[in-house]
Structure formats: structure tokens, C-alpha cells
Design an enzyme around this catalytic site. Structure first.
Site, PDB file in Angstrom:
ATOM      1  N   ASN A 180       2.378  -7.750 -18.773  1.00 43.49           N
ATOM      2  CA  ASN A 180       3.100  -7.972 -17.508  1.00 43.49           C
ATOM      3  C   ASN A 180       3.119  -9.466 -17.179  1.00 43.49           C
ATOM      4  OD1 ASN A 180       2.949  -5.226 -17.524  1.00 43.49           O
ATOM      5  ND2 ASN A 180       1.407  -5.069 -15.921  1.00 43.49           N
ATOM      6  N   ASP A 181       1.964 -10.091 -17.322  1.00 40.80           N
ATOM      7  CA  ASP A 181       1.907 -11.524 -17.063  1.00 40.80           C
ATOM      8  C   ASP A 181       2.344 -12.332 -18.275  1.00 40.80           C
ATOM      9  OD1 ASP A 181       1.125 -11.998 -14.361  1.00 40.80           O
ATOM     10  OD2 ASP A 181      -0.760 -11.012 -14.838  1.00 40.80           O
TER      11      ASP A 181
ATOM     12  N   ARG B 202     -12.202  -4.635 -15.212  1.00 40.45           N
ATOM     13  CA  ARG B 202     -11.670  -5.997 -15.191  1.00 40.45           C
ATOM     14  C   ARG B 202     -12.171  -6.681 -13.933  1.00 40.45           C
ATOM     15  NH1 ARG B 202      -5.331  -7.251 -14.680  1.00 40.45           N
ATOM     16  NH2 ARG B 202      -5.634  -6.623 -12.532  1.00 40.45           N
TER      17      ARG B 202
ATOM     18  N   HIS C 180       0.823  -1.206   0.000  1.00 42.23           N
ATOM     19  CA  HIS C 180       0.000   0.000   0.000  1.00 42.23           C
ATOM     20  C   HIS C 180       0.852   1.248   0.000  1.00 42.23           C
ATOM     21  CE1 HIS C 180      -3.479  -2.525   1.320  1.00 42.23           C
ATOM     22  NE2 HIS C 180      -3.854  -1.915   0.222  1.00 42.23           N
TER      23      HIS C 180
ATOM     24  N   ARG D 100       7.800 -11.742 -12.430  1.00 45.51           N
ATOM     25  CA  ARG D 100       7.808 -10.307 -12.727  1.00 45.51           C
ATOM     26  C   ARG D 100       8.205  -9.443 -11.543  1.00 45.51           C
ATOM     27  NH1 ARG D 100       1.312  -9.156 -13.578  1.00 45.51           N
ATOM     28  NH2 ARG D 100       1.582  -7.101 -12.662  1.00 45.51           N
TER      29      ARG D 100
ATOM     30  N   ARG E 165      -8.414  -2.034 -12.318  1.00 47.89           N
ATOM     31  CA  ARG E 165      -8.031  -3.208 -11.516  1.00 47.89           C
ATOM     32  C   ARG E 165      -8.918  -3.266 -10.268  1.00 47.89           C
ATOM     33  NH1 ARG E 165      -2.479  -1.570 -13.249  1.00 47.89           N
ATOM     34  NH2 ARG E 165      -1.475  -3.409 -14.149  1.00 47.89           N
TER      35      ARG E 165
ATOM     36  N   CYS F 235      -2.721  -3.539 -22.434  1.00 47.59           N
ATOM     37  CA  CYS F 235      -2.833  -2.776 -21.189  1.00 47.59           C
ATOM     38  C   CYS F 235      -1.702  -3.086 -20.223  1.00 47.59           C
ATOM     39  CB  CYS F 235      -4.190  -3.002 -20.524  1.00 47.59           C
ATOM     40  SG  CYS F 235      -4.449  -4.691 -19.979  1.00 47.59           S
TER      41      CYS F 235
ATOM     42  N   GLU G  80      -3.078 -12.938 -21.416  1.00 46.89           N
ATOM     43  CA  GLU G  80      -1.882 -12.777 -20.599  1.00 46.89           C
ATOM     44  C   GLU G  80      -1.206 -14.098 -20.255  1.00 46.89           C
ATOM     45  OE1 GLU G  80      -2.849 -10.492 -17.095  1.00 46.89           O
ATOM     46  OE2 GLU G  80      -4.780 -11.462 -16.829  1.00 46.89           O
TER      47      GLU G  80
HETATM   48  C1  PEP Z   1      -0.834  -7.544 -17.110  1.00 47.42           C
HETATM   49  O1  PEP Z   1      -0.628  -8.661 -16.639  1.00 47.42           O
HETATM   50  O2  PEP Z   1      -0.178  -7.057 -18.051  1.00 47.42           O
HETATM   51  C2  PEP Z   1      -1.873  -6.688 -16.528  1.00 47.42           C
HETATM   52  C3  PEP Z   1      -2.174  -5.539 -17.069  1.00 47.42           C
HETATM   53  O3  PEP Z   1      -2.470  -7.113 -15.383  1.00 47.42           O
HETATM   54  P1  PEP Z   1      -1.796  -6.962 -13.928  1.00 47.42           P
HETATM   55  O4  PEP Z   1      -0.569  -6.103 -14.073  1.00 47.42           O
HETATM   56  O5  PEP Z   1      -2.814  -6.349 -13.060  1.00 47.42           O
HETATM   57  O6  PEP Z   1      -1.472  -8.372 -13.588  1.00 47.42           O
HETATM   58 MG    MG Z   2      -2.056  -9.556 -15.324  1.00 46.77          MG
END
Ligand code: PEP
Ligand code: MG
Length: 580
Positions: free
Chosen positions: A456-457, A334, A191, A467, A298, A504, A433
Site C-alpha cells: 500500500n505504501d 506491528r 471510524h 494512496r 495494526r 501484507c 514499504e
Molecule cells: C502497507 O503499507 O502496505 C501496509 C500493509 O501498511 P498500512 O496499510 O497499514 O499502511
Molecule cells: Mg504501510
């Protein structure tokens, strides 16, 4: 001069003298009490609890008013701890039976809880130990009467160096005096990091030994963009910092001029440039930086730090707030991406060795159908208020998508029967993802309205690189040819089926990858508010023909190093001021 590398969690650069906060701000005497003193000592403990509680509630109110209701809710956990009868009973027993002084009893019990949390494998849960320490310090301050280092009375600007900053300490920092902070521990999902970003304070965490490396009064540079802390910088480093700072300010000013210009390529191709948010009020920051919609909300942040699940009304109110602020621009909600590093009280059910490969995200939702349907009802109801899109995360196989859509259809039927309004044409999309979804994209394209690539995933699952693990960070790159090929597969499937293609993940907010994504046919770039204007500038600097050309060339390399070197070189050539 020394340089330390940590995790960049909030962008911006600052230089100033350091104030170092020790992790141990209290010396707790192990003092025992005599039996006749017990009632008075119990009363002293109770009075400290009440004062601490009043403080926490006051802070919650202040933060809720100044920053936003959802951020105010981060104090709920502290409130719960202070009002938990079991915790209180344990402390009282130590005072009564063991004849511990209240200070010692408080520390013994609360540190026991903090240690248990710290020992949990789940990072989100272990980071909550910071809240427990914060409660301990509050109680000790009232019991011992010692003054904590107070940041509220600073007269000079400063950079805070601390073992950790609790969310409440961060939220109460004076933005005009605290230029940045750096901490030994902490992570992306803490946080503290969330609050720092929301407040626009540059921050680097996870520096391990920064409180030992820096002495109070040392001059430090905190670079929240690159995750660096420079201790006692020499004249050259200071000059470089000043130059970079001026360049950054000039660029910020130039970028602000772009706010109302369209995100359009040199040859007139319109691109949707949208923002990513964690809280409804983040919409304001996105609009101030020219976003024309939200491509990723999110919503799991609604669940974090609560002792109970959000109600349908909690969901609906949050979505309604975002929709109001958006004034007719689209909101992509989402569904909850809980599990892995983002946990709720329900997660205690799972003791997972590999939480990123476990009951995460849509899997979690499909195992908690009541909770999922509550959210789907709120999303559908919100769709009557303004343009709303629903998006399912971490879809791995068609069965999951079909199940999720079936539940959505059930909820629609219920609402119809109840006469509750919703948008019958609400678009439904999925995040791509995981590699399986990317490979099978053409099949998914038949059953949904849009794709949003979560790089990201996708990068972590394709390359088997955590990550959030610093030690393998150099292997984590969206420029890996395998990742590019997967995105290409998705882009071809989207084009063939006429399905909208968004990205995204953070890759969309990294200027070097913009031409590749444009060249692949990405229509929506959804990025964090801080990078919106930068990405608009990049989009406006290329023609589609150039982007396709760059993309084609990038696909000729067989290693991430070559891809990244090539794209970096192009970026520096096209936008030298941005890449300097
Ligand atoms: C991602 O995985 O790219 C994504 C946008 O979701 P998060 O970062 O919330 O896992
Ligand atoms: Mg993700």
C-alpha cells in the site's frame, strides 16, 4: 438511472429503497432568554448533558459487549467532550452572559470545535468532527425534544444515504434491516468505515453529493466492492445485480468449503495464508475464513480516539486476547504506525505539510522512546503467551532498524532483571514499504528474521501517488513495472539470506497479482479477512511452474497497463467465475 463513484470501504452488494438522512436534522432557533430564566436554563442544559452522557456510556457498553471493547472505546471522545469543563464553561458563559438559549449556545460552541477540526489538514483529525456533530445532535435532541430520524424502529430493509454517519450511528445500525450505506463524505480511516467493515455492512463513502442525488424511497444499488452507487437502476442493471449477487453467494458458498483445506499450489507448494487485523477480536473472522496466523496486527488502532496513550497493560491485554484466540497460531504485531493519516493526541506536536513524508511510523516511535518501549515491553511479555513476532513499519535505513532493535534489547534486559517471562527467540522483522528499503533489502536481510512487503505504501512512495486521493487513483497500481522490480529485488535478497518473505499490503489480496507474487517466491500472503478464501482458491489454482511462467512474462512489459491487462486476462482464463 445514474451511477456514482465513491470510495469502497466495506465489501458486499445490496439493493433496496433508500432512506435519506439530512445533515441538518434540527432547526435551531436563535432565541435569547431573560435574566430570571438563566438558572432554569442552565439546569436544563445540565440535564441534557447528563442524559446525553448516559446515552453515550450506554452505547459504549452495548458496543463493547456486542462487537468488542476496542470498538466501544470509539465513544470515549464523545464522553470526553460532554465532561470537558472547558467546553461546558464556554456554553454556560454564552447562556449567562450573552443570554443565549441553551440550544443555540450548544450549537455555537460545538460547531466552532467541529469547524476547527474540519479545517485541520490531517484527515484523521478532521474526520473526528463527526463525533462533535454527534454530541451536538444528542444535546439538541434532549433540549428541543425533537426526535432524530430513528433507524432503530425500521420494519423494512433499507439502504441508508447520509451526508455522514457518525461512528455511534453506524455501530447502532440494525444489521438485519440496514443492508448498506452510502455517504457524501468520509474516508478509509474514518471510524465509520472501520465499524462498517467490522459489522459486515457494505458501504461506499466519499460520494460528495449522494444525499442530493438520491431522494427517499429511490431504489439504489450499493456496490461496496467497487465503490459504486447506482440510483434508480434500470431493468438491465437490476438483472445484472441479481446475477452478480447470486454468483457472489454461490462463490461464497463454494469458498466456504475451502476453509479447512490447505493453501497449497497445484504442485504441492505450501503457502502461509494469514490475516490482517485492526482489533484483537478480528482474529475470529480470520480463523472463520481459514487463516493460519496473523501477518499484520495494526496496533495503532489502540491509540486512536483516546485522550491518553494506552498503558503497557492495555497493550498486553490486547495482544493476549489475540494470542488466546489464535490458539498457537502466530501473531505478527506491528509496532505503531502513527502519524500521516493515523493520529493520536500527541500528533498536535506536529504541523506537517506532507504528513506521509513526515514524522510517521517508526520515526514517530523513535522520537517517543517512552511510548515505544512501553509497547515493546508488552510485545515481549505477550511472546511468553504464544507464538509472537514483532515487526517494525516504514523502515527506511539501517540506523532505524538498529535503533529499534537496540531498544528491544534494552527492554529484554529489563524484563530479564525483573524475572518477567518472554520468548528469547521472538522473531523480529521489518516492513518493506519504501523504495530505499526495497533497494537495500540485502543489507536489511542480514539484520532481521523476516520481510513483509507493505505494497500500500510501497506503491504510493514509488509512484508518488497518494494512496487515498481519488483524483490520482488510476495511477495507483501495484502492476507498475517499477513496483514489480522493487519486489523482485526484495525477493532475491530474502532468498539469498534465507529470510522469510511475506506481503501484507492489499496487493496480496488481489487475485490478479497472486501468480506474480508466487512466482517471485512470496511465502506468506497476509490479507484482509474478507479476501482470505478467495486468495486460497487462487493459490490452489496454479502450479509453481505456471506462476513462474506468468511472472516472467509480466516482467517483459514496460507499462502498468500492459501488466494489468495481461494478468487480468490470465485471471479470467484460470478463474472465470471469480473475475466475471
Ligand atoms: C502497507 O503499507 O502496505 C501496509 C500493509 O501498511 P498500512 O496499510 O497499514 O499502511
Ligand atoms: Mg504501510
Amino acid at each position: 438511472m445514474e451511477i456514482r463513484k465513491g470510495i469502497a470501504v466495506s465489501p458486499g452488494v445490496a439493493i433496496s429503497g433508500a432512506i435519506v438522512l439530512d445533515s441538518e436534522q434540527f432547526r435551531i432557533p436563535r432565541r435569547s432568554i431573560e435574566p430570571p430564566e438563566i438558572p432554569a436554563e442552565l439546569a436544563r442544559f445540565q440535564a441534557a448533558v447528563e442524559r446525553a452522557l448516559a446515552e453515550v456510556r450506554g452505547l459504549r457498553e452495548r458496543v463493547a459487549t456486542d462487537i468488542g471493547r476496542k470498538l466501544g472505546a470509539i465513544f470515549d471522545l464523545q464522553d470526553n467532550l460532554l465532561t470537558d469543563p472547558e467546553v461546558s464553561q464556554q456554553i454556560r458563559e454564552l447562556i449567562e452572559r450573552e443570554r443565549y438559549a441553551p440550544e443555540y449556545a450548544v450549537s455555537t460552541v460545538l460547531r466552532g470545535y467541529a469547524r476547527k477540526l474540519l479545517g485541520l489538514p490531517n484527515r484523521y483529525m478532521s474526520e473526528r468532527s463527526g463525533d462533535v456533530y454527534d454530541v451536538e445532535k444528542r444535546l439538541l435532541r434532549h433540549l428541543i425534544g425533537a426526535k432524530r430520524e430513528t433507524l432503530g424502529t425500521l420494519t423494512e430493509p433499507a439502504i441508508i444515504v447520509a451526508h455522514d454517519l457518525s461512528p455511534s450511528q453506524t455501530a447502532s445500525l440494525d444489521r438485519t434491516k440496514i443492508l448498506a450505506f452510502a455517504t457524501d463524505i468520509g474516508g478509509r480511516t474514518s471510524h465509520t468505515a472501520i465499524v462498517a467493515r467490522a459489522m459486515g455492512i457494505p458501504a461506499v463513502v466519499g460520494l460528495k453529493t449522494i444525499t442530493a442525488d438520491v431522494a427517499g424511497g429511490d431504489s439504489v444499488i450499493v456496490d461496496g466492492n467497487r465503490g459504486l452507487v447506482i440510483i434508480n437502476p434500470d431493468a438491465v442493471a437490476i438483472a445484472r445485480f441479481r446475477e452478480a449477487d447470486q454468483r457472489f453467494r454461490r462463490m461464497e458458498k463454494d469458498l466456504r468449503d475451502l476453509r479447512d483445506l490447505p493453501a497449497v499450489t497445484l504442485d504441492g507448494r505450501d503457502v502461509k495464508l494469514w490475516g490482517n487485523i485492526e482489533f484483537p477480536h478480528d482474529v475470529e473472522g480470520c480463523l472463520a475464513r481459514g487463516a493460519s496466523g496473523i501477518g499484520l496486527y495494526r496496533t495503532e488502532f489502540l491509540y486512536l480516539d483516546r485522550g491518553q496513550d494506552p498503558t503497557e497493560e492495555d497493550h498486553f491485554q490486547a495482544y493476549g486476547e489475540a494470542i488466546d484466540l489464535l490458539k498457537g497460531r502466530p501473531l505478527t504485531i506491528r509496532t505503531c504506525d502513527l502519524g500521516a493519516d493515523k493520529f493520536t493526541h500527541l500528533s498536535g506536536e506536529y504541523d506537517e505539510r506532507n504528513p506521509f513524508l513526515g514524522c510517521r511510523s517508526i520515526r514517530f516511535s523513535l522520537q517517543h522512546i517512552g511510548l515505544f518501549k512501553t509497547q515493546l515491553r508488552a510485545i515481549l511479555r505477550a511472546s511468553a503467551l504464544g507464538p509472537t513476532r514483532a515487526m517494525f513499519p516504514l523502515i527506511t535505513n539501517l540506523k532505524e532498524l538498529r535503533q529499534a532493535k537496540m531498544l528491544l534489547a534494552d527492554v529484554r534486559e529489563d524484563l530479564e532483571e525483573e524475572g518477567v517471562p518472554f520468548d528469547p527467540d521472538m522473531k523480529v522483522g521489518i516492513m518493506i514499504e519504501v523504495p530505499s528499503a526495497a533497494i537495500m533489502a540485502r543489507y536489511f536481510a542480514r539484520e532481521c528474521d523476516f520481510f513483509s512487503v507493505g505494497t500500500n505504501d510501497l506503491v504510493q512512495y514509488t509512484l508518488a501517488v497518494d494512496r487515498s486521493n481519488e483524483s490520482v487513483a488510476s495511477m495507483y497500481t501495484p502492476g507498475h513495472p517499477a513496483v514489480l522490480r522493487l519486489i523482485k529485488t526484495v525477493a532475491e535478497a530474502a532468498k539469498e539470506a534465507g529470510v522469510e518473505l511475506a506481503v501484507c499490503g492489499e496487493m496480496a489480496g488481489d487475485p490478479i497479482y497472486v501468480p506474480v507474487l508466487l512466482g517471485l517466491g512470496v511465502q506468506v500472503f497476509s490479507v484482509s479477512p474478507a479476501t482470505l478464501l478467495e486468495i486460497k482458491k487462487v493459490i490452489r489454482s496454479y502450479s509453481m511452474e505456471q506462476a513462474r511462467e506468468i511472472c516472467k512474462k509480466a516482467f517483459q512489459f514496460d507499462s502498468d497497463r500492459e501488466v494489468d491487462a495481461y494478468l487480468g486476462e490470465i485471471g479470467r482464463r484460470m478463474l472465470p467465475e471469480m473475475f466475471a
